[in-house]
Design a protein around this motif. Structure first.
Motif, PDB file in Angstrom:
ATOM      1  N   ASN A  37       0.826  -1.213   0.000  1.00  0.00           N
ATOM      2  CA  ASN A  37       0.000   0.000   0.000  1.00  0.00           C
ATOM      3  C   ASN A  37       0.858   1.261   0.000  1.00  0.00           C
ATOM      4  OD1 ASN A  37      -2.207  -1.717   0.073  1.00  0.00           O
ATOM      5  ND2 ASN A  37      -2.532  -1.495   2.270  1.00  0.00           N
ATOM      6  N   SER A  38       1.780   1.329  -0.945  1.00  0.00           N
ATOM      7  CA  SER A  38       2.707   2.455  -1.023  1.00  0.00           C
ATOM      8  C   SER A  38       2.763   2.985  -2.456  1.00  0.00           C
ATOM      9  CB  SER A  38       4.106   2.019  -0.592  1.00  0.00           C
ATOM     10  OG  SER A  38       4.652   1.111  -1.556  1.00  0.00           O
ATOM     11  N   GLU A  39       3.483   4.099  -2.631  1.00  0.00           N
ATOM     12  CA  GLU A  39       3.831   4.575  -3.967  1.00  0.00           C
ATOM     13  C   GLU A  39       5.291   4.241  -4.203  1.00  0.00           C
ATOM     14  OE1 GLU A  39       3.841   8.588  -6.777  1.00  0.00           O
ATOM     15  OE2 GLU A  39       3.675   8.776  -4.596  1.00  0.00           O
ATOM     16  N   CYS A  40       5.573   3.463  -5.247  1.00  0.00           N
ATOM     17  CA  CYS A  40       6.944   3.091  -5.570  1.00  0.00           C
ATOM     18  C   CYS A  40       7.564   4.176  -6.434  1.00  0.00           C
ATOM     19  CB  CYS A  40       6.975   1.750  -6.311  1.00  0.00           C
ATOM     20  SG  CYS A  40       8.630   1.233  -6.803  1.00  0.00           S
ATOM     21  N   THR A  41       8.608   4.812  -5.927  1.00  0.00           N
ATOM     22  CA  THR A  41       9.248   5.934  -6.627  1.00  0.00           C
ATOM     23  C   THR A  41      10.635   5.585  -7.131  1.00  0.00           C
ATOM     24  OG1 THR A  41      10.134   6.790  -4.536  1.00  0.00           O
ATOM     25  CG2 THR A  41       7.972   7.603  -5.228  1.00  0.00           C
ATOM     26  N   ILE A  73      -3.928  -3.640 -11.627  1.00  0.00           N
ATOM     27  CA  ILE A  73      -5.246  -3.719 -11.009  1.00  0.00           C
ATOM     28  C   ILE A  73      -6.328  -3.132 -11.914  1.00  0.00           C
ATOM     29  CG2 ILE A  73      -6.633  -2.874  -9.064  1.00  0.00           C
ATOM     30  CD1 ILE A  73      -4.117  -3.100  -7.339  1.00  0.00           C
ATOM     31  N   ASN A  74      -5.978  -2.096 -12.688  1.00  0.00           N
ATOM     32  CA  ASN A  74      -6.968  -1.450 -13.551  1.00  0.00           C
ATOM     33  C   ASN A  74      -7.340  -2.300 -14.759  1.00  0.00           C
ATOM     34  OD1 ASN A  74      -7.186   0.795 -11.919  1.00  0.00           O
ATOM     35  ND2 ASN A  74      -5.772   2.038 -13.119  1.00  0.00           N
ATOM     36  N   THR A  75      -6.348  -2.960 -15.364  1.00  0.00           N
ATOM     37  CA  THR A  75      -6.581  -3.695 -16.610  1.00  0.00           C
ATOM     38  C   THR A  75      -6.605  -5.201 -16.419  1.00  0.00           C
ATOM     39  OG1 THR A  75      -4.218  -3.831 -17.161  1.00  0.00           O
ATOM     40  CG2 THR A  75      -5.419  -1.849 -17.879  1.00  0.00           C
ATOM     41  N   TYR A  98      -0.775  -1.639  -8.950  1.00  0.00           N
ATOM     42  CA  TYR A  98      -0.394  -3.024  -9.198  1.00  0.00           C
ATOM     43  C   TYR A  98      -0.516  -3.841  -7.916  1.00  0.00           C
ATOM     44  CZ  TYR A  98       1.549  -1.665 -13.703  1.00  0.00           C
ATOM     45  OH  TYR A  98       1.690  -1.199 -14.991  1.00  0.00           O
ATOM     46  N   SER A  99      -0.753  -5.135  -8.076  1.00  0.00           N
ATOM     47  CA  SER A  99      -0.615  -6.089  -6.980  1.00  0.00           C
ATOM     48  C   SER A  99       0.462  -7.084  -7.377  1.00  0.00           C
ATOM     49  CB  SER A  99      -1.934  -6.809  -6.699  1.00  0.00           C
ATOM     50  OG  SER A  99      -2.322  -7.612  -7.807  1.00  0.00           O
ATOM     51  N   THR A 117      -0.255 -11.192  -0.910  1.00  0.00           N
ATOM     52  CA  THR A 117      -0.378 -10.306  -2.064  1.00  0.00           C
ATOM     53  C   THR A 117      -0.325  -8.866  -1.581  1.00  0.00           C
ATOM     54  OG1 THR A 117      -1.718 -11.914  -3.289  1.00  0.00           O
ATOM     55  CG2 THR A 117      -1.815  -9.623  -4.014  1.00  0.00           C
ATOM     56  N   TRP A 118       0.624  -8.098  -2.127  1.00  0.00           N
ATOM     57  CA  TRP A 118       0.771  -6.691  -1.776  1.00  0.00           C
ATOM     58  C   TRP A 118       0.367  -5.815  -2.949  1.00  0.00           C
ATOM     59  CZ3 TRP A 118       6.022  -5.799   1.238  1.00  0.00           C
ATOM     60  CH2 TRP A 118       5.943  -6.438   2.479  1.00  0.00           C
ATOM     61  N   SER A 119      -0.107  -4.604  -2.663  1.00  0.00           N
ATOM     62  CA  SER A 119      -0.478  -3.639  -3.694  1.00  0.00           C
ATOM     63  C   SER A 119       0.369  -2.379  -3.567  1.00  0.00           C
ATOM     64  CB  SER A 119      -1.967  -3.290  -3.593  1.00  0.00           C
ATOM     65  OG  SER A 119      -2.781  -4.419  -3.797  1.00  0.00           O
ATOM     66  N   PHE A 120       0.561  -1.685  -4.707  1.00  0.00           N
ATOM     67  CA  PHE A 120       1.301  -0.426  -4.710  1.00  0.00           C
ATOM     68  C   PHE A 120       0.962   0.346  -5.983  1.00  0.00           C
ATOM     69  CE2 PHE A 120       3.857  -3.225  -7.268  1.00  0.00           C
ATOM     70  CZ  PHE A 120       4.438  -2.413  -8.230  1.00  0.00           C
ATOM     71  N   TYR A 121       1.287   1.637  -5.995  1.00  0.00           N
ATOM     72  CA  TYR A 121       1.204   2.459  -7.192  1.00  0.00           C
ATOM     73  C   TYR A 121       2.608   2.634  -7.754  1.00  0.00           C
ATOM     74  CZ  TYR A 121      -3.629   4.117  -7.459  1.00  0.00           C
ATOM     75  OH  TYR A 121      -4.985   4.203  -7.648  1.00  0.00           O
ATOM     76  N   ASN A 122       2.753   2.473  -9.070  1.00  0.00           N
ATOM     77  CA  ASN A 122       4.006   2.821  -9.719  1.00  0.00           C
ATOM     78  C   ASN A 122       3.999   4.320  -9.969  1.00  0.00           C
ATOM     79  OD1 ASN A 122       6.509   2.566 -10.923  1.00  0.00           O
ATOM     80  ND2 ASN A 122       5.648   2.099 -12.943  1.00  0.00           N
ATOM     81  N   SER A 123       4.996   5.011  -9.459  1.00  0.00           N
ATOM     82  CA  SER A 123       5.024   6.464  -9.517  1.00  0.00           C
ATOM     83  C   SER A 123       4.891   6.975 -10.951  1.00  0.00           C
ATOM     84  CB  SER A 123       6.326   6.983  -8.903  1.00  0.00           C
ATOM     85  OG  SER A 123       6.345   8.390  -8.903  1.00  0.00           O
ATOM     86  N   GLY A 124       4.151   8.081 -11.102  1.00  0.00           N
ATOM     87  CA  GLY A 124       3.969   8.700 -12.412  1.00  0.00           C
ATOM     88  C   GLY A 124       3.567  10.140 -12.225  1.00  0.00           C
TER      89      GLY A 124
END
Length: 227
Positions: A37-41, A73-75, A98-99, A117-124
């Motif tokens: 549950n983080s943002e990956c930078t 997760i979106n697609t 993503y998970s 299973t972990w989830s995160f956002y790929n930074s953008g």
């Protein structure tokens, strides 16, 4: 002389023919990075829309190789890669959730085991984030459970949002798949709900998490049976 021969035969029977231990199934790998549950930078830019993200996990016992499985997760697009190492990288779209999980394998057995299973956002370029899909805690998928003295079962989950702006939780619950009945709309701090059940019945449920920006995410449908 005869006594010596007999002793030798006994020794051979006990020690010479000792059966080898069966190979052990692999143990569960513990995830390290990207954080839950983080943002990956830390992704390395590949182009304007993609960066390469490195994943890390701890080595697990009785394991020959690992399968890294990453899902947009979106697609619902899945990328997989097999490796004997405890790190690997994949190109991911920027600004997407993503998970990921790691499956441990042992070449001598058919059994495999998956990590959490972990989830995160790929930074953008995103400045706001949709909530992560709620993590279902109990009942577990396809679990058989007992109702309590009030003929109820407690559903529980964990919801998270990088913006900390979750506004509501909707719980759908019914005997149909997918569940069609809105059981309750709860506050952002809610993480459990008691539901009335009947023995011998299978139920389906899911959690919709909504934030202040109007974003909504679905936990996916879970099922359990009441004994």
């Amino acid at each position: 002389m005869m006594r010596t021969v007999v002793l030798f035969i006994c020794f051979f029977a006990v020690f010479g023919c000792k059966k080898k231990d069966d190979p052990k199934p692999p143990e569960q790998a513990q995830l390290l990075f990207p954080d839950k549950n983080s943002e990956c930078t830390t992704g390395v830019d590949q182009d304007a829309t993609t960066s390469r993200v490195t994943f890390r996990w701890q080595r697990s016992d009785n394991t020959d190789s690992y399968e890294l499985r990453v899902t947009n997760i979106n697609t619902n697009t899945v990328q997989t890669i097999s490796t004997p190492n405890t790190t690997s990288s994949l190109p991911l779209l920027k600004g997407q959730p993503y998970s990921w999980l790691v499956r441990s394998r042992n070449n001598q057995v058919d059994n495999t085991i998956s990590s959490e299973t972990w989830s995160f956002y790929n930074s953008g370029s995103r400045t706001t984030f949709a909530p992560f899909p709620a993590e279902i805690l109990t009942p577990n998928m396809s679990e058989k459970v007992f109702k309590d003295i009030n003929n109820e079962v407690t559903l529980s989950w964990s919801a998270s949002d990088l913006d900390n702006d979750i506004e509501s939780i909707e719980v759908y619950f019914s005997e149909q798949n997918p569940p069609t009945d809105l059981e309750a709309t709860l506050s952002n701090s809610s993480s459990s709900l008691k539901v009335s059940v009947v023995s011998g019945t299978t139920y389906y449920w899911n959690v919709i998490t909504k934030d202040a920006e109007g974003n909504a995410t679905n936990s996916g449908v879970y099922t359990f049976s009441v004994l």
